[in-house]
Scaffold this motif. Structure first.
Motif, PDB file in Angstrom:
ATOM      1  N   ARG A 332     -23.840  -2.053  -1.675  1.00 45.95           N
ATOM      2  CA  ARG A 332     -24.428  -1.828  -0.278  1.00 45.95           C
ATOM      3  C   ARG A 332     -23.620  -2.191   0.828  1.00 45.95           C
ATOM      4  N   TRP A 333     -23.777  -1.091   1.770  1.00 50.71           N
ATOM      5  CA  TRP A 333     -23.262  -1.066   2.954  1.00 50.71           C
ATOM      6  C   TRP A 333     -23.254  -2.157   3.686  1.00 50.71           C
ATOM      7  N   ASP A 334     -24.501  -2.672   3.801  1.00 54.01           N
ATOM      8  CA  ASP A 334     -24.620  -3.901   4.777  1.00 54.01           C
ATOM      9  C   ASP A 334     -23.959  -5.221   4.207  1.00 54.01           C
ATOM     10  N   GLU A 335     -24.096  -5.241   2.712  1.00 57.30           N
ATOM     11  CA  GLU A 335     -23.210  -6.444   2.039  1.00 57.30           C
ATOM     12  C   GLU A 335     -21.681  -6.209   2.581  1.00 57.30           C
ATOM     13  N   ALA A 336     -21.201  -5.016   2.380  1.00 58.05           N
ATOM     14  CA  ALA A 336     -19.795  -4.726   2.749  1.00 58.05           C
ATOM     15  C   ALA A 336     -19.308  -5.396   4.204  1.00 58.05           C
ATOM     16  N   ALA A 337     -20.332  -4.990   4.994  1.00 55.77           N
ATOM     17  CA  ALA A 337     -20.013  -5.095   6.418  1.00 55.77           C
ATOM     18  C   ALA A 337     -20.208  -6.741   6.427  1.00 55.77           C
ATOM     19  N   LEU A 338     -20.880  -7.404   5.948  1.00 52.35           N
ATOM     20  CA  LEU A 338     -20.974  -8.981   5.983  1.00 52.35           C
ATOM     21  C   LEU A 338     -19.980  -9.602   5.450  1.00 52.35           C
ATOM     22  N   ARG A 339     -19.416  -8.906   4.269  1.00 56.85           N
ATOM     23  CA  ARG A 339     -18.128  -9.370   3.804  1.00 56.85           C
ATOM     24  C   ARG A 339     -16.966  -9.235   4.945  1.00 56.85           C
ATOM     25  N   TYR A 340     -16.833  -8.049   5.336  1.00 58.59           N
ATOM     26  CA  TYR A 340     -15.872  -7.886   6.525  1.00 58.59           C
ATOM     27  C   TYR A 340     -16.015  -9.145   7.371  1.00 58.59           C
ATOM     28  N   HIS A 341     -17.211  -9.343   7.763  1.00 56.12           N
ATOM     29  CA  HIS A 341     -17.404 -10.299   8.811  1.00 56.12           C
ATOM     30  C   HIS A 341     -16.818 -11.740   8.547  1.00 56.12           C
ATOM     31  N   TYR A 342     -17.089 -12.033   7.156  1.00 59.89           N
ATOM     32  CA  TYR A 342     -16.563 -13.384   6.576  1.00 59.89           C
ATOM     33  C   TYR A 342     -15.035 -13.181   6.578  1.00 59.89           C
ATOM     34  N   VAL A 343     -14.300 -12.106   6.309  1.00 55.71           N
ATOM     35  CA  VAL A 343     -13.117 -12.217   6.074  1.00 55.71           C
ATOM     36  C   VAL A 343     -12.459 -12.146   7.766  1.00 55.71           C
ATOM     37  N   TYR A 344     -13.007 -11.673   8.428  1.00 55.36           N
ATOM     38  CA  TYR A 344     -12.441 -11.579  10.147  1.00 55.36           C
ATOM     39  C   TYR A 344     -12.603 -13.093  10.441  1.00 55.36           C
ATOM     40  N   ASN A 345     -13.657 -13.795  10.190  1.00 55.35           N
ATOM     41  CA  ASN A 345     -13.788 -15.280  10.587  1.00 55.35           C
ATOM     42  C   ASN A 345     -12.780 -16.041  10.065  1.00 55.35           C
ATOM     43  N   GLU A 346     -12.665 -15.987   8.677  1.00 52.57           N
ATOM     44  CA  GLU A 346     -11.830 -16.582   7.902  1.00 52.57           C
ATOM     45  C   GLU A 346     -10.475 -16.451   8.406  1.00 52.57           C
TER      46      GLU A 346
END
Length: 501
Positions: A332-346
């Motif tokens: 899912r693309w919304d899940e991909a965007a959420l994972r990018y969000h987490y990686v950015y914050n990390e």
């Protein structure tokens, strides 16, 4: 969070990378990110067949001046003369002026006839990739490769399958067994292999959607082979592509090289029940291998065998079709965007932790010398594991393993002090017999970078006087002073260590 995405292709360009950028950017925007794009079109590019030369170097002075405006830079690659030039120039920017860097690694570079040169390029690019705070890949195969190349932090973020408004409608398959190909007509896509397979299967229809510089050569090959079971659609709209996929029994991806590393189109076909038949390549096999069939890259006979297996066994095809629909639902693309969000914050937090650690030892040395007689150490919170790590010491001789260890918050006095958010006075009478110099200590929790970096300052007596509660007040002031010394605000809003200013 403000992000700069550096990528060769973005909409309105039609490609897998451009599609990824469109969906991830939209999802991140919904999560509150402000995103700017820097593409090959922005800096200029000259293309000759498979070779492309970028104008990034000429635009670098202006681009580097703007880096301070961003919290994160997300670079997509590899793209020869683009991503490698960016990484090389990035290393020349002073560390205190760099935002966090996340590198999205899409594939390996593999061009027919240039094997040794491509190998050298991939090895060089892997070394440059180590400059990134975090690396994103789309499949486990490429995660293993990135870790072997020395990447510091690797996260798997699969691509998504775009839902269609007609998904609730029944899918009507073509009467004859039908194979669909959707993609650019470029040499590494292996469409010539698909055409040779079509010549051996006159009772199977082949639908080819896409365009590219190899199209005249492929059409000429089809004419020489006398193919009457191949239909050329050219560049199609989303609606026409959807109609082709809904008729097809198989979605084929006969790519020849590692330049194909995922195959978003496989998911698009699987979503509507087309069974994937794809080349056995890293990344591609992660997507297609569970529900479809894999063929040897460049081998028409292997491709024909896979297609015949599905054509001749309708029950097996139906089983794999249902499994493909189920598997595609997990992408899912919304899940991909959420994972990018987490990686950015990390990555932002890792950058701040690194800058803090870089300047801790001299800072806690100041604290130690401000006291009459003490030893000091500082432990920082690793939020990914909810544990404390020893980051700097002064006046203490500790074994090397102490610096590498991590202690869960609930299993240490320092962790409990951090959770409580209050200074703690420790009087260890039993331990005084073993190490008299450590019989009393003050544990002071503190934070820097507006609370993003949290830790505990530990002060122990080195003389025979016990700490008292007035010493706790003194240590608290010292910890506050430590945070002030470490950082100063900048016009861009990001804190920067004083020592690096």
């Amino acid at each position: 969070m403000r992000t700069l995405t550096v990528v060769t292709e973005a909409p309105p360009v039609v490609s897998g990378i451009a599609q990824t950028i469109a969906h991830v950017t939209a999802g991140l925007s919904d999560l509150g990110h402000e995103i700017d794009l820097c593409t090959a079109a922005d800096v200029g590019r000259v293309s000759v067949g498979e070779f492309r030369l970028t104008g990034l170097v000429r635009h670098w002075p202006a681009l580097s001046r703007d880096l301070g405006r961003y919290d994160v830079v997300n670079l997509h690659g590899p793209a020869p003369s683009f991503s490698d030039a960016f990484l090389a120039l990035w290393r020349m920017v002073p560390r205190d002026r760099r935002p966090a860097l996340v590198y999205t690694h899409h594939s390996e570079i593999e061009l027919s006839g240039f094997g040794p040169l491509c190998g050298m390029y991939n090895a060089m690019h892997a070394r440059l990739m180590r400059a990134a705070d975090g690396v994103i890949v789309s499949t486990p195969s490429y995660a293993d490769a990135a870790l072997r190349a020395g990447a510091r932090s690797v996260r798997i973020v699969p691509h998504g399958a775009s839902p269609d408004e007609n998904d609730i409608e029944p899918v009507l398959r073509a009467r004859r067994f039908t194979v669909a190909f959707v993609g650019q007509l470029r040499p590494y896509k292996g469409v010539d292999v698909l055409l040779h397979a079509a010549s051996a299967l006159p009772d199977v229809d082949f639908e080819i959607c896409g365009s590219g510089h190899q199209e005249p050569e492929l059409r000429a090959l089809a004419d020489r082979l006398g193919l009457r079971n191949v239909r050329w659609h050219g560049r199609v709209s989303n609606a026409d592509r959807e109609r082709v996929l809904r008729r097809a029994h198989v979605i084929a991806l006969p790519s020849l090289t590692k330049a194909e590393a995922f195959g978003i189109v496989l998911l698009e076909g699987m979503r509507v029940g087309a069974v994937p038949v794809a080349s056995n390549l890293p990344g591609v096999r992660d997507v297609a291998g569970a529900t479809g069939l894999l063929s040897s890259p460049g081998d028409p006979r292997s491709l024909v065998q896979a297609l015949c297996y599905l054509r001749d066994d309708p029950t097996e095809w139906a089983r794999r079709s249902a499994a493909s629909v189920s598997a595609a639902g997990h992408y899912r693309w919304d899940e991909a965007a959420l994972r990018y969000h987490y990686v950015y914050n990390e990555s932002v937090l890792e950058r701040r932790l690194a800058s803090t650690i870089l300047h801790l030892e001299p800072a806690i040395g100041m604290v130690r010398h401000a006291a009459l007689s003490c030893r000091a150490s500082l432990m920082l919170l690793d939020p990914s594991t909810e544990s404390l790590r020893l980051s700097a010491v002064s006046g203490l001789a500790l074994p090397a393993e102490a610096h590498r260890g991590a202690v869960p918050l609930s299993q240490s006095l320092a962790g409990r002090a951090l959770l409580a958010g209050e200074p703690t006075l420790i009087a260890d009478r039993a331990g005084a017999e073993r190490r008299p110099e450590l019989r009393t200590a003050v544990l002071v929790p503190f934070s820097v970078h507006a609370g993003d970096v949290r830790g505990v300052l530990n002060l122990s007596r080195t003389d025979h006087r016990d700490y008292g509660y007035t010493d706790v007040d003194w240590a608290t002031r010292q910890a506050s002073s430590l945070a002030v010394r470490l950082l100063r605000p900048t016009p861009g809003g990001l804190p920067v260590p004083l020592a690096a200013a």
